[in-house]
Scaffold this motif. Sequence first.
Motif, mmCIF file in Angstrom:
data_model
loop_
_atom_site.group_PDB
_atom_site.id
_atom_site.type_symbol
_atom_site.label_atom_id
_atom_site.label_comp_id
_atom_site.label_asym_id
_atom_site.label_seq_id
_atom_site.Cartn_x
_atom_site.Cartn_y
_atom_site.Cartn_z
ATOM 1 N N ALA A 398 -12.413 32.916 0.722
ATOM 2 C CA ALA A 398 -13.824 33.226 0.481
ATOM 3 C C ALA A 398 -14.040 34.739 0.522
ATOM 4 O O ALA A 398 -14.761 35.301 -0.311
ATOM 5 N N LEU A 399 -13.396 35.394 1.497
ATOM 6 C CA LEU A 399 -13.560 36.850 1.605
ATOM 7 C C LEU A 399 -12.997 37.567 0.377
ATOM 8 O O LEU A 399 -13.593 38.516 -0.140
ATOM 9 N N TRP A 400 -11.830 37.086 -0.088
ATOM 10 C CA TRP A 400 -11.266 37.708 -1.294
ATOM 11 C C TRP A 400 -12.215 37.538 -2.468
ATOM 12 O O TRP A 400 -12.387 38.429 -3.295
ATOM 13 N N VAL A 421 -2.468 36.924 1.002
ATOM 14 C CA VAL A 421 -2.256 37.884 2.082
ATOM 15 C C VAL A 421 -3.553 37.955 2.880
ATOM 16 O O VAL A 421 -4.646 37.903 2.305
ATOM 17 N N ASP A 422 -3.432 38.076 4.208
ATOM 18 C CA ASP A 422 -4.614 38.162 5.062
ATOM 19 C C ASP A 422 -5.390 39.423 4.696
ATOM 20 O O ASP A 422 -4.862 40.534 4.778
ATOM 21 N N ILE A 423 -6.636 39.229 4.310
ATOM 22 C CA ILE A 423 -7.410 40.364 3.811
ATOM 23 C C ILE A 423 -7.609 41.413 4.892
ATOM 24 O O ILE A 423 -7.718 42.614 4.613
ATOM 25 N N ALA A 424 -7.598 40.971 6.147
ATOM 26 C CA ALA A 424 -7.811 41.921 7.242
ATOM 27 C C ALA A 424 -6.656 42.917 7.347
ATOM 28 O O ALA A 424 -6.813 44.004 7.900
ATOM 29 N N SER A 425 -5.490 42.547 6.810
ATOM 30 C CA SER A 425 -4.358 43.474 6.888
ATOM 31 C C SER A 425 -4.459 44.534 5.797
ATOM 32 O O SER A 425 -3.705 45.496 5.788
ATOM 33 N N ARG A 426 -5.370 44.326 4.845
ATOM 34 C CA ARG A 426 -5.456 45.248 3.728
ATOM 35 C C ARG A 426 -6.671 46.164 3.823
ATOM 36 O O ARG A 426 -6.679 47.245 3.270
ATOM 37 N N LEU A 427 -7.728 45.686 4.493
ATOM 38 C CA LEU A 427 -8.972 46.450 4.522
ATOM 39 C C LEU A 427 -9.337 46.813 5.962
ATOM 40 O O LEU A 427 -9.004 46.076 6.892
ATOM 41 N N PRO A 428 -10.042 47.920 6.161
ATOM 42 C CA PRO A 428 -10.495 48.286 7.510
ATOM 43 C C PRO A 428 -11.526 47.282 8.027
ATOM 44 O O PRO A 428 -12.181 46.579 7.253
ATOM 45 N N ALA A 429 -11.689 47.244 9.360
ATOM 46 C CA ALA A 429 -12.553 46.249 9.997
ATOM 47 C C ALA A 429 -13.989 46.363 9.483
ATOM 48 O O ALA A 429 -14.669 45.344 9.275
ATOM 49 N N ALA A 430 -14.453 47.587 9.264
ATOM 50 C CA ALA A 430 -15.827 47.781 8.802
ATOM 51 C C ALA A 430 -16.038 47.094 7.450
ATOM 52 O O ALA A 430 -17.073 46.459 7.215
#
Lengths: 445, 501, 255
Positions: A398-400, A421-430
Motif C-alpha cells: 500500500a505504501l509503495w 523490498v521494505d519501503i522503510a529501508s529505502r526512504l527516511p522515516a519522515a
Amino acid sequence: MAGRAFPGEDRRVWLIIAAIVLGGALVIPLSQALFGLRFTYTVRVVALGGAILGVLSGALGCFAVLRRESLVGDALSHAALPGVAIAFLLAGRELSPLLIGAGVASWLGLRFVAALLTTTRIKQDTALGIVLASWFAAGIALLAYIQSIPDASQAGLDHFIFGQAAAIIESDVRLVSAVGAVVLLALALFWKEFKLVTFDAEFAGANGFRVGLINALLSTLVVVTIVLGLQLAGVILMVGMLIAPGVAARQWTQKLDQMVILAAVFGAFSGGLGAVISALDSDIPTGPMIIVVAFALVLMSLFLAPGRGLLWSRLRGRANRRRFAARNTLRDLYRYALAHGAAESPVPDAFIRGVGDRSAELGLSQLRGDGHVRLGADGWQLSQSGIDLARRDGRNQALWNVYRLHAHELNLPIVAEERYVDIASRLPAAAIAELERRLPGSAGG
Amino acid sequence: MMPLERFLIEFLLNFLTRGELNALLRSPQNTATLIGCLIAISGALLGVFLLLRGMSLTSDAISHTVLLGIVVAFLLMTKVFGVAGDTSSPWLILGASLAGVGTVLLTEMLYRSGLVRQDAALGLAFPLLFAIAVILVSRFVDDVHLDEDAVLVGEIGLAWANSNSHCFEHCETVTVTEDHPAAKMTRQCLNCRALGISPRDRRAEFIEVCGNCGDYSPARAWSAGLLEREPALVFFPKSIAVTSIMTLLTLAFVLVFYKELKLSTFDPALAMALGFRPGLMHYALMILVSLVAVGAFDAVGSILVIAFFIIPPAAAYLLTDRLALMLLLSPLIGAAGAYFGYDLARGQLFGFIPIAEGIAAVNRLFGLALIEAWDSSISASMVLMIFILFTLAWVLSPRYGLISTLIRRAIRRRLFEDQVVLAHIHNHQHTAQAATELRVATLHAHFRWTPRKMGRVLARLRALGFISIVAGGALLTERGDGHVHRFRKTMLEAHNMPGVD
Amino acid sequence: MEHPDRPALSIDDLTVAYQEKPAIWDIDLDVPEGVLMAIVGPNGAGKSTLIKAALNLIPRAAGSVSFSGLPYERARSLVAYVPQRGSVDWDFPTSVLDVVTMGLYGKLGWFRRPGPSERELALGALEQVGLADFAERQISQLSGGQQQRTFLARALVQDAQIYFMDEPFAAVDAVTENAIVNILRQLNQRGKTVLVVHHDLQTVAEYFDWVTLLNVEVIAAGPTSEVFTLENLQKTYGGRVSYLHGGQLMTASAP
C-alpha cells in the motif's frame, strides 16, 4: 551493499583466475612428478607459444565478442592466406614477412568489405562471405602453384590452413612474445578509450574522443592478434580461438576488466593444452584441437557459471517462482480469512487451490515449511507469524502504491521502486510518515 | 544412381556415338567444367533466395555442418557396416544433408533462446563441428577421397577418373573360379606366422589359393584380358550424376514454387496470411542447400562451396532489381565463372590472357626467379573467376556499379549544393539580415565552404538564370523563385511520409 | 526570461544531408542561455540529426554551430549529451557506477584512469537521480527508466553548461519521468541550458519554457507561450494534430 547483484562475486572471479593460473603453471612440474610424464624441450616450447597466443587472442577476442564482430574475425583470418603465399613467393620462409603478408591481405579484405558497404546495397554478411571465400580461394590457388615448384622449401606453408603447433620453434615464440607484449601494452594504455568506444561510440564522439582513430587502433590490434595466431590455429579455425575464451569468460563476470583477464587465462589454457596434444600426436592438426578444448570451456561456463549459467538461472528461476507463489498465496489466504471473520479463520483447501492452481500448491508448501500456515480439519489456517507477515506485506504494498502516486507532489526523494523490498529501508522515516498519512482509510487521506 | 546414369547415357547416345561420348566424359577439362557449371547453377539459384532473405551466411553454416555429417556417415560405412566408403553414395548424401539441416535448426533454436548471439553461434558452434570433422578425418579416415586436401579443395580435376562403367553391347560378365583357365593359383603357408618359421621349414603346411577369383563386370573383365570381344562401354563420372540431380531438383523447386518463394521472401507475414506456410519454404530451402553442399563436396570440398552460393547472386543483385532476371543472371555468372575458371587454373585468364607473362613481369620487376608455368587448383580458380566476374559487375553495372554510383553521387551533390544556396537566399532575402547574409563576398563563410566552392555554385546558378547579383548581394530571379518553390514542395512532402527517420 | 547578447547555442545556416538528401535544411537557430527547450516535430523531421550535427557526430553539408560564441572544438567541456537509450548494448559487462564515471573520461584525457575523486562525483550524480542503491549493479539488470536515469547521471557528472538530451522521456515509467523533470528544473534553476528532443505534445507547455518546432526547416522557435500554438503545430505536422491543452482536446486538420 544493498543493491549488489551477487555479493562476493568480485572476489570469487579473482579466485577462479588465480586458481587457473596456478594450476596451469604447475601442470608440467606436477605431471612430471606424479605420473612420470616426460616433456621434451620441443613440447615445452610449443606449450609456451600456445599459451602466449591464447592470452593475446583471449584478451583481444573479448572486444570482438562485445562488438558482435565474430564474423569479421572469421573473414579476416580466412583472408590472410593469400598474403602468406605471396610473402613466401617474394621473401621465402621467414616468419615475420609471412605474418606481414598475412596482415596486409587481411587488411585489404577489410577495406574491400568497407568499399562494398559504402558503394552498394550489399549487406555486411554477404560482403564478408564474398571476401572470405574469394581471398581464401586466392590463397589456395597460390599454394597449389607453390606446390608445383620443384624446389621443396615450401614445406610447411599448408600449416597455415589448419595450424600446426609442432612447427613452432623458439625464435617464433620470441617474436610472438615481443609483438604480443606491445599489443597488451597498447590495450592497457588505451583501456579507457576502448571500453568507452565499445560501449557507447556516440557518447564518446560527443565527448571529443576521436572514435574513428580508436576503432582503427582496436581493429589493428585484433588483426595483429589473428595474424600471430595463424601458425598455431590456422586460417580456418582462428576465429574460434579468438571468440571462444571471451564467450566463456563473459558467463562468469559482469566486469570488463575481469572478463578480459579471465578470457586471457582461458585462452592460455586452451592454446597451451591444444598445442601440446597436437604436438604429441602429429596426426591431429592444432587448430581443431584448440577449438575443441576452448569449446569445452564454453560449454562448462554456459552451464555452470553462477549468475548467467543455465544451471544457476534454472535454480534461481525456481526459487523466485516459489517466493512469488508464497507471497500471492499468503495474500489470498489472509484476505479470505478476514472476509470470513478473523485472520485466524480457516480457509477451505478447495478455495485456495481453485484460486491459485499450480502456483497455490507451490506457495502452500513454501509457507508450510516456513511455519506461516498449517492444515487443520476445516482447511488452511494462518499462524501468528503468517498473519504478521501478511499484514506487513500488505502495508508495504500500500505504501509503495502511495509512493508511486504522490512521490512527485510530496517532493520525496526518488528511489528505485522495488515492490518486494521494505519501503522503510529505502526512504527516511519522515517520508514514510508522510506516506502513511495518505494511506487510503487513514485520517489524512 | 546407376539406372539414372544409364538413362542419361541412353539419352545422350541419341546424339553422339559411344566413342564421342567417352571422349567427352574421359576428358578432365570437360568433366570438370560440366561439374563446376552444375554446382554453380544450383548454388547460384538457391543463393538468390538466401541473399534476399538475409541468410547468406547460412550456406557457410551448412557447409561447415555437413562436413561432420559426411565424415560420420563415411566412418559408419567403412567401420561399422564394412562396405567401401563412397562420398557420392546416395545414402551418404541423404544422411549428411539431414544431419546438416538438423544441426542448423538446433543452432537456430539456441540463438532464439537468447543465450548465444547469432554471430557468436556462427563464429563458435560451426567451427567446432568443422574442427571435430577435421580431427576425425586426419585421425581415423585413411582414404584418398576423404583427406584434408579433399576437405579444402575437393578433387574436381580427377572427377573424370572416379566413374562407373556402363555396358551396352557384348556384355559378358565373367566369374573366375579355381578351375578357370585364367585363375592364378598361389601357395600360401598356413602355419608359418603362428610358428614363427620360414616357408622352407619342414614343418610348413601349404594350401593353394586363388589370387584373382571373383565376379568381373564387363569393364573389369575386358581390362583384365578375360574377354575376346571388346564390350561397348561408357564410363560415366559419378560426380556428374550427383550434381545433375542436385541441379534438376533445384530447378524444379524454383520453377514449381516460384510464386511461394517470391512471396515468402518479400513479405513473410502476407505469405502466412494467405496460407503459404513460409516456414515450410524456409526448411525446404535449407534442405536443398544442404543437399547441394554435400553433393558438391567431392568436387570442390566444403569451404569453397560457399562461394558458389554467395558470390553469383551478389553480382546479379548489383545488375538488376527484378527477381526473375536475378534468377537468370546469377546461374549464368556462376557457370561462366566455372567455365573460365578451368582455363585460369591452366594458366589462361579468360581463355586468352596467359598468366605466365604476368609472372614473368613480376620476376623482372622484383628480380625473382619464379616458375612461369601456372598450374593451380581448379576449384579455387573457379571461385576466383566468379569473384573476378563479381568485381566486373560491381565496377561496371549501369545501375548499382561503382562508376555509375560515383557519377550519380557527384551529380546529386551538385544539385544539392545548388538547392542549399537557393534555399538560403530564399529564406533570407527580404529580411532584415539580408544585407549581411546574402553578401556574395562573405556568403561562403556562413556555409563554412571554401570561397572557390561557393564561387563555383554561384556561377552555376547565375548561368542557369536562377539568381542575379545586385549591389554585391545575391537575389533570386523569378525563375529561381519558382524553382525553389517546386523543389521545396516535393522535398517537404517526402518528409511528411510516416516512418521516415 | 533574459535574453543575453551571446546565445548559449547558435546555429547558422546548418544543412545536413544523408546521401545528398537533406535531413535538415538551412537552419538558423539561437538558443538563449538558461532556457529549458523542447525540440518538437514529426518523425523524420531531423530532431536527432540537429543534435548530432551540433555535436559534430555527423558531417555537416553547410553551416556552422557555436556554443557561447566558441566553436565546438573549444567548447567541449561546456556540453553534455544524453543519447537515446536504445543506442547501446545494455548487456555490456559493466556496472551502473562505471557507466556514470564514463562521463568524466573526456575531462581525464588520454591515458589517465579514473580514481577515487571521480568515483565520488559519479556517486553524487547517482544520488541525484535516485540510483545510489544501484551503483554496483550490472546494467543489464536495470529497467528502461533506470537505464535512462543512468544516462542522465552520466551527463550530470560532466557539470556542463548546455545539455542535449535525445528523447529521454521515450517509454519510461512515471517515477523516472518525474525524476527527469525534477532534474531538468534543477538544471534550469542553476542557469544551465537544456535542449530536449521531445515527442509528447501534451507535456510540452508544462515542462518547457522554450520550444523549437522543426520539420526539416525550423518552423518556429521561441518562448513556449508564444510559439506553441495550434497554427504552428499544424504547419509543423502538416495537418492532423490533436492533443490535450488545459484538459481540452485540440484537433487540427489540414486545410
